[in-house]
Motif scaffolding. Structure first.
Motif, PDB file in Angstrom:
ATOM      1  N   GLY A   1      30.866  28.981  92.374  1.00 43.14           N
ATOM      2  CA  GLY A   1      31.042  29.394  90.992  1.00 43.14           C
ATOM      3  C   GLY A   1      31.329  30.883  90.922  1.00 43.14           C
ATOM      4  N   LYS A   2      32.192  31.268  89.991  1.00 43.48           N
ATOM      5  CA  LYS A   2      32.545  32.671  89.806  1.00 43.48           C
ATOM      6  C   LYS A   2      32.337  33.070  88.357  1.00 43.48           C
ATOM      7  CE  LYS A   2      35.850  30.853  91.498  1.00 43.48           C
ATOM      8  NZ  LYS A   2      36.084  29.477  91.992  1.00 43.48           N
ATOM      9  N   VAL A   3      31.810  34.262  88.150  1.00 46.81           N
ATOM     10  CA  VAL A   3      31.584  34.761  86.798  1.00 46.81           C
ATOM     11  C   VAL A   3      32.061  36.205  86.702  1.00 46.81           C
ATOM     12  CG1 VAL A   3      29.784  35.633  85.252  1.00 46.81           C
ATOM     13  CG2 VAL A   3      29.696  33.284  86.035  1.00 46.81           C
ATOM     14  N   CYS A   4      32.804  36.507  85.644  1.00 43.05           N
ATOM     15  CA  CYS A   4      33.070  37.880  85.223  1.00 43.05           C
ATOM     16  C   CYS A   4      32.324  38.105  83.913  1.00 43.05           C
ATOM     17  CB  CYS A   4      34.567  38.113  85.005  1.00 43.05           C
ATOM     18  SG  CYS A   4      35.575  37.966  86.491  1.00 43.05           S
ATOM     19  N   TYR A   5      31.792  39.311  83.720  1.00 44.15           N
ATOM     20  CA  TYR A   5      31.041  39.543  82.483  1.00 44.15           C
ATOM     21  C   TYR A   5      31.149  40.998  82.048  1.00 44.15           C
ATOM     22  CZ  TYR A   5      27.293  41.516  85.415  1.00 44.15           C
ATOM     23  OH  TYR A   5      26.569  42.281  86.302  1.00 44.15           O
TER      24      TYR A   5
ATOM     25  N   THR B   1      28.985  35.623  92.276  1.00 44.94           N
ATOM     26  CA  THR B   1      29.342  34.317  92.818  1.00 44.94           C
ATOM     27  C   THR B   1      28.054  33.523  93.011  1.00 44.94           C
ATOM     28  OG1 THR B   1      29.190  35.071  95.123  1.00 44.94           O
ATOM     29  CG2 THR B   1      31.344  35.240  94.041  1.00 44.94           C
ATOM     30  N   GLN B   2      28.196  32.216  93.027  1.00 45.60           N
ATOM     31  CA  GLN B   2      27.032  31.353  93.236  1.00 45.60           C
ATOM     32  C   GLN B   2      27.483  30.089  93.959  1.00 45.60           C
ATOM     33  OE1 GLN B   2      24.844  29.394  89.811  1.00 45.60           O
ATOM     34  NE2 GLN B   2      23.312  30.918  90.411  1.00 45.60           N
ATOM     35  N   ALA B   3      26.794  29.763  95.054  1.00 48.12           N
ATOM     36  CA  ALA B   3      27.145  28.575  95.831  1.00 48.12           C
ATOM     37  C   ALA B   3      27.042  27.320  94.980  1.00 48.12           C
ATOM     38  CB  ALA B   3      26.217  28.461  97.042  1.00 48.12           C
ATOM     39  N   ASN B   4      27.957  26.395  95.228  1.00 51.48           N
ATOM     40  CA  ASN B   4      27.945  25.118  94.504  1.00 51.48           C
ATOM     41  C   ASN B   4      26.916  24.196  95.143  1.00 51.48           C
ATOM     42  OD1 ASN B   4      28.368  22.700  93.246  1.00 51.48           O
ATOM     43  ND2 ASN B   4      30.385  22.327  94.142  1.00 51.48           N
ATOM     44  N   ALA B   5      25.714  24.264  94.669  1.00 50.66           N
ATOM     45  CA  ALA B   5      24.653  23.365  95.115  1.00 50.66           C
ATOM     46  C   ALA B   5      23.634  23.260  93.996  1.00 50.66           C
ATOM     47  CB  ALA B   5      23.990  23.889  96.392  1.00 50.66           C
TER      48      ALA B   5
ATOM     49  N   TRP C   1      15.629  22.587  87.624  1.00 47.24           N
ATOM     50  CA  TRP C   1      16.692  22.522  88.619  1.00 47.24           C
ATOM     51  C   TRP C   1      16.774  23.864  89.341  1.00 47.24           C
ATOM     52  CZ3 TRP C   1      16.959  20.793  83.684  1.00 47.24           C
ATOM     53  CH2 TRP C   1      17.337  19.474  83.447  1.00 47.24           C
ATOM     54  N   THR C   2      17.301  23.846  90.545  1.00 43.01           N
ATOM     55  CA  THR C   2      17.665  25.072  91.243  1.00 43.01           C
ATOM     56  C   THR C   2      19.154  25.008  91.549  1.00 43.01           C
ATOM     57  OG1 THR C   2      15.478  25.356  92.212  1.00 43.01           O
ATOM     58  CG2 THR C   2      17.297  26.503  93.288  1.00 43.01           C
ATOM     59  N   VAL C   3      19.839  26.115  91.315  1.00 41.31           N
ATOM     60  CA  VAL C   3      21.278  26.207  91.545  1.00 41.31           C
ATOM     61  C   VAL C   3      21.536  27.342  92.522  1.00 41.31           C
ATOM     62  CG1 VAL C   3      23.546  26.474  90.460  1.00 41.31           C
ATOM     63  CG2 VAL C   3      21.670  25.449  89.172  1.00 41.31           C
ATOM     64  N   GLY C   4      22.507  27.165  93.421  1.00 42.28           N
ATOM     65  CA  GLY C   4      22.866  28.226  94.351  1.00 42.28           C
ATOM     66  C   GLY C   4      22.487  27.889  95.782  1.00 42.28           C
ATOM     67  N   GLU C   5      22.532  28.883  96.642  1.00 39.86           N
ATOM     68  CA  GLU C   5      22.302  28.683  98.071  1.00 39.86           C
ATOM     69  C   GLU C   5      20.944  28.050  98.360  1.00 39.86           C
ATOM     70  OE1 GLU C   5      23.501  28.442 101.863  1.00 39.86           O
ATOM     71  OE2 GLU C   5      24.740  29.232 100.223  1.00 39.86           O
TER      72      GLU C   5
ATOM     73  N   VAL D   1      26.635  26.294  84.936  1.00 37.53           N
ATOM     74  CA  VAL D   1      26.899  27.430  84.046  1.00 37.53           C
ATOM     75  C   VAL D   1      25.598  28.153  83.715  1.00 37.53           C
ATOM     76  CG1 VAL D   1      27.675  28.101  81.746  1.00 37.53           C
ATOM     77  CG2 VAL D   1      29.028  26.497  83.092  1.00 37.53           C
ATOM     78  N   LEU D   2      24.544  27.405  83.418  1.00 34.50           N
ATOM     79  CA  LEU D   2      23.249  28.030  83.130  1.00 34.50           C
ATOM     80  C   LEU D   2      22.742  28.797  84.348  1.00 34.50           C
ATOM     81  CD1 LEU D   2      21.512  25.152  81.142  1.00 34.50           C
ATOM     82  CD2 LEU D   2      22.313  27.338  80.211  1.00 34.50           C
ATOM     83  N   GLY D   3      22.986  28.253  85.540  1.00 38.31           N
ATOM     84  CA  GLY D   3      22.562  28.952  86.752  1.00 38.31           C
ATOM     85  C   GLY D   3      23.279  30.274  86.943  1.00 38.31           C
ATOM     86  N   MET D   4      24.585  30.292  86.688  1.00 35.13           N
ATOM     87  CA  MET D   4      25.334  31.545  86.811  1.00 35.13           C
ATOM     88  C   MET D   4      24.916  32.538  85.727  1.00 35.13           C
ATOM     89  SD  MET D   4      29.177  30.376  88.008  1.00 35.13           S
ATOM     90  CE  MET D   4      29.357  28.832  87.105  1.00 35.13           C
ATOM     91  N   LEU D   5      24.757  32.029  84.510  1.00 37.86           N
ATOM     92  CA  LEU D   5      24.322  32.894  83.415  1.00 37.86           C
ATOM     93  C   LEU D   5      22.939  33.477  83.707  1.00 37.86           C
ATOM     94  CD1 LEU D   5      24.793  34.013  80.539  1.00 37.86           C
ATOM     95  CD2 LEU D   5      23.752  31.892  79.672  1.00 37.86           C
TER      96      LEU D   5
END
Length: 347
Positions: free
Chosen positions: A16-20, A44-48, A71-75, A98-102
């Motif tokens: 996942g990629k985020v610009c802010y 960036t955040q790993a897709n997991a 839930w846990t998101v990322g590496e 999306v919530l994980g990246m945010l």
């Protein structure tokens, strides 16, 4: 005047990629407040995704607690080797990702209160899910805890865009094609007057980087690690030497070149099914695996190609740490989300 966090999230198959941007209020006016310099960043955040609350999180990871579930998101959620599910829709896990990246942005920037403008990119083929995702995210944002933080957010807007919506804004000719080379798929996006022609978009499923991985004989079964080494080899950074050492290096390089030829032949066959492939004045190319195919693209399409070079320069000016050598190959993966934020630069 409250600060506003504007986020553009691109839900990639492998990452996942985020610009802010964090900004405060309108420009200066006589008698008004001094406008702060906007803070801009990317993550960036790993897709997991794992439906469990993990502890001692990796730097990219986030725990999400919502309505009695976690839930846990990322590496930190990668409890096994990554294997892309070619037929899986991104929308299946979009809300949580999306919530994980945010959550990482909120944690990194200590953004505990303010306005939120959230923009999300999803494949055009999943457009039937766009409204539901917007509704789900809007509701969740008022209740969720992200890495233990319950932010006080006023939602200005949550909107889902088709992948390519950002880059389409930088297409300078009236009628063009955009090719987006991803980890899982290749997307063909016709653009007319800077607007995506949604009914004419195509997805070449399973022909992204994983197609090359599947053609290359190798004992490494970690898909993401192998993708990294093969990408390095393709761009001249000795990925195969790092992968297998000196022994059998010549054979490995021959296998790699043959795998590329077989894969490219299949890609071209499917690209040419697009009626405008031979007539489009310009073919814009972007995506994380784009550089793997640069020689083949140039040999096939020649001077009609363009690569958003000015936009990538603007990205580096906006995010100076993108200039670091370790981030050089990641820049094309951010083009769509960066331009969706309104990043400057012509194609």
């Amino acid at each position: 005047m409250a600060y506003t966090l504007t986020v553009a999230a691109d839900i990639g198959s492998s990452m996942g990629k985020v610009c802010y941007t964090i900004d405060k209020g309108p420009p200066n006016e006589v008698g008004g407040f001094q406008r702060d310099t906007p803070r801009k960043g990317w993550i960036t955040q790993a897709n997991a995704v794992d439906e469990e609350k993990h502890h001692n999180l990796a730097p990219d990871s986030c725990t999400i607690e919502l309505r009695g579930r976690a839930w846990t998101v990322g590496e930190s959620a990668r409890y096994g080797l990554h294997e892309t599910r070619v037929r899986a829709a991104k929308s299946n896990t979009a809300s949580i990702r999306v919530l994980g990246m945010l959550g990482k942005v909120i944690e990194n920037e200590d953004f505990t209160e303010g306005n939120l403008d959230l923009r999300v990119l999803l494949p055009i083929g999943e457009r039937k899910t766009f409204q539901q995702l917007e509704d789900n995210l809007t509701k969740a944002l008022y209740e969720v805890r992200l890495n233990g933080i319950k932010p006080s957010l006023r939602i200005n807007r949550v909107r889902v865009y088709p992948e390519g919506a950002g880059v389409a804004q930088r297409v300078t000719v009236p009628d063009a094609l955009v090719l987006m080379f991803g980890h899982k798929d290749i997307s063909i996006v016709p653009v007319r007057n800077r607007v995506i022609q949604t009914n004419a978009c195509q997805t070449i499923t399973g022909m992204g980087m994983i197609a090359l991985i599947n053609e290359f004989p190798c004992y490494i079964n970690d898909e993401l690690l192998l993708a990294e080494f093969l990408h390095m080899e393709a761009v001249g950074k000795g990925g195969l030497k790092r992968l297998i050492g000196e022994d059998n290096l010549d054979k490995a390089r021959l296998n790699f070149e043959q795998a590329k030829k077989r894969t490219w032949r299949r890609i071209v066959q499917q690209l040419m099914l697009e009626p405008k492939m031979n007539t489009a004045a310009k073919i814009y190319v972007t995506g994380g695996s784009m550089r793997v195919w640069l020689p083949e693209l140039k040999a096939t399409f020649g001077g009609r190609l363009t690569f958003f070079a000015d936009s990538l320069k603007s990205m580096v000016a906006t995010y100076p740490d993108m200039q670091e050598p370790k981030n050089k190959e990641i820049k094309p993966r951010f083009t769509d989300s960066f331009l969706l934020m309104g990043g400057s630069g012509n194609a």
